[in-house]
Design an enzyme around this catalytic site. Structure first.
Site, short mmCIF file in Angstrom:
data_model
loop_
_atom_site.label_atom_id
_atom_site.label_comp_id
_atom_site.label_asym_id
_atom_site.label_seq_id
_atom_site.Cartn_x
_atom_site.Cartn_y
_atom_site.Cartn_z
CG HIS A 163 -2.04 -0.82 1.34
ND1 HIS A 163 -2.39 -1.54 2.47
CD2 HIS A 163 -3.01 -1.07 0.42
CE1 HIS A 163 -3.50 -2.20 2.25
NE2 HIS A 163 -3.90 -1.95 1.02
CB CYS A 257 -2.18 0.35 8.62
SG CYS A 257 -0.79 0.22 7.52
N1 ARG Z 1 -3.19 -7.29 6.90
C1 ARG Z 1 -3.69 -6.09 6.29
C2 ARG Z 1 -3.76 -6.30 4.79
O1 ARG Z 1 -2.92 -6.98 4.25
C3 ARG Z 1 -2.84 -4.91 6.63
C4 ARG Z 1 -3.36 -3.62 6.10
C5 ARG Z 1 -2.45 -2.47 6.29
N2 ARG Z 1 -3.06 -1.28 5.89
C6 ARG Z 1 -2.45 -0.25 5.30
N3 ARG Z 1 -3.14 0.83 5.11
N4 ARG Z 1 -1.25 -0.33 4.81
O2 ARG Z 1 -4.62 -5.82 4.12
#
Ligand code: ARG
Length: 269
Positions: A163, A257
């Protein structure tokens, strides 16, 4: 006063593997999870913010990562269309909660994957959007049309930084801290062209998710362990609030996150 959305970690855990950080063999330590999340909640609450809480739900262990709820601009909320089935059940819950709190819900076409603020961060006069691992580039066009703003699409190339908020953090002075190698060359150029005073983060610190920071004017809440970055931010007049985040790093997430801005900006441009 700024408003943020968090989700208490009552149902959090490492129950599936959808990014390279997650391993079901390496579960999260529940008391530590609670203490670390409370540390984040307390740190944000002290910084002149109103922190809203959405209840989590069983079998949606990643719902704590509210950055992926969607993107809020003014009173409009664009919900995520999650790429992975494992997280898809979160979308209607976030949309319902935002609607009940007075936001206008604007869905993207459901065939366009989009993971909210996790892949869409305003910096300077543009909205920087990441694509490939989670968000589709075609969703960026839809978001740009909807908001009427300039969207800079950047490809993410390192699966550890899946992300954009894992490797890029715009700062209010117009710069950003970022891990350049998480972007392809074209994306790196696009970011360098638009933002001055970038802080390049060394790989060890990037891998500790120091870019995954909540920026509240001159205060920056980030995972601990980022010595050089904290020094550079302090030199620029920011106050850093480092927090232990080990249990959330096991899911591939940290401070940012776990937080969604309501709204991220009052106006798109
Ligand atoms: N385990 C989650 C996923 O893989 C973590 C999300 C992290 N969120 C972020 N905004 N980077 O989706």
């Amino acid at each position: 006063m700024r408003e943020l959305l968090l989700c208490p970690p009552d149902h959090y855990g490492i129950e599936y593997e959808i990014n390279p950080w997650m391993s079901r063999a390496r579960g999260a330590d529940t008391p530590l999870v609670k203490a670390q999340w409370k540390g984040l909640f307390d740190a944000l609450s002290k910084l002149d913010t109103k922190v809203h809480l959405i209840p989590g739900k069983e079998r949606l262990p990643d719902m704590v990562f509210t950055a992926n709820a969607g993107l809020t601009v003014g009173r409009r909320f664009i919900p995520s269309n999650f790429r992975h089935q494992e997280r898809a059940g979160e979308a209607p819950l976030f949309a319902k909660w935002m609607e009940e709190h007075g936001y206008e819900i604007v869905w993207l076409p459901e065939n366009l994957y989009f993971e909210g603020e996790g892949d869409a961060l305003f910096g300077g006069d543009a909205l920087f959007c990441g694509y490939k691992f989670r968000t589709d580039i075609n969703s960026h066009r839809a978001v740009a049309d909807l908001l009427g703003c300039l969207v800079i699409s950047v490809e993410l190339v390192d699966p550890r930084f899946y992300h954009i908020d894992t490797c890029f953090c715009p700062l209010p002075d117009g710069g950003a801290m970022w891990f350049p190698a998480a972007f392809d060359e074209y994306g790196q150029r696009a970011i360098r062209d638009r933002l001055q005073n970038l802080i390049d983060v060394p790989e060890e610190e990037a891998a500790g998710f120091c870019c995954n920071a909540v920026v509240l004017d001159r205060d920056i809440v980030l995972p601990d362990g980022a010595k050089t970055v904290i020094r550079q931010l302090s030199d620029r007049g920011y106050t850093c609030h480092p927090l232990p985040m080990s249990e959330f790093l096991k899911a591939g997430g940290a401070c940012k996150c776990l937080t969604m801005h309501m709204p991220q900006r009052e106006r798109a441009c």
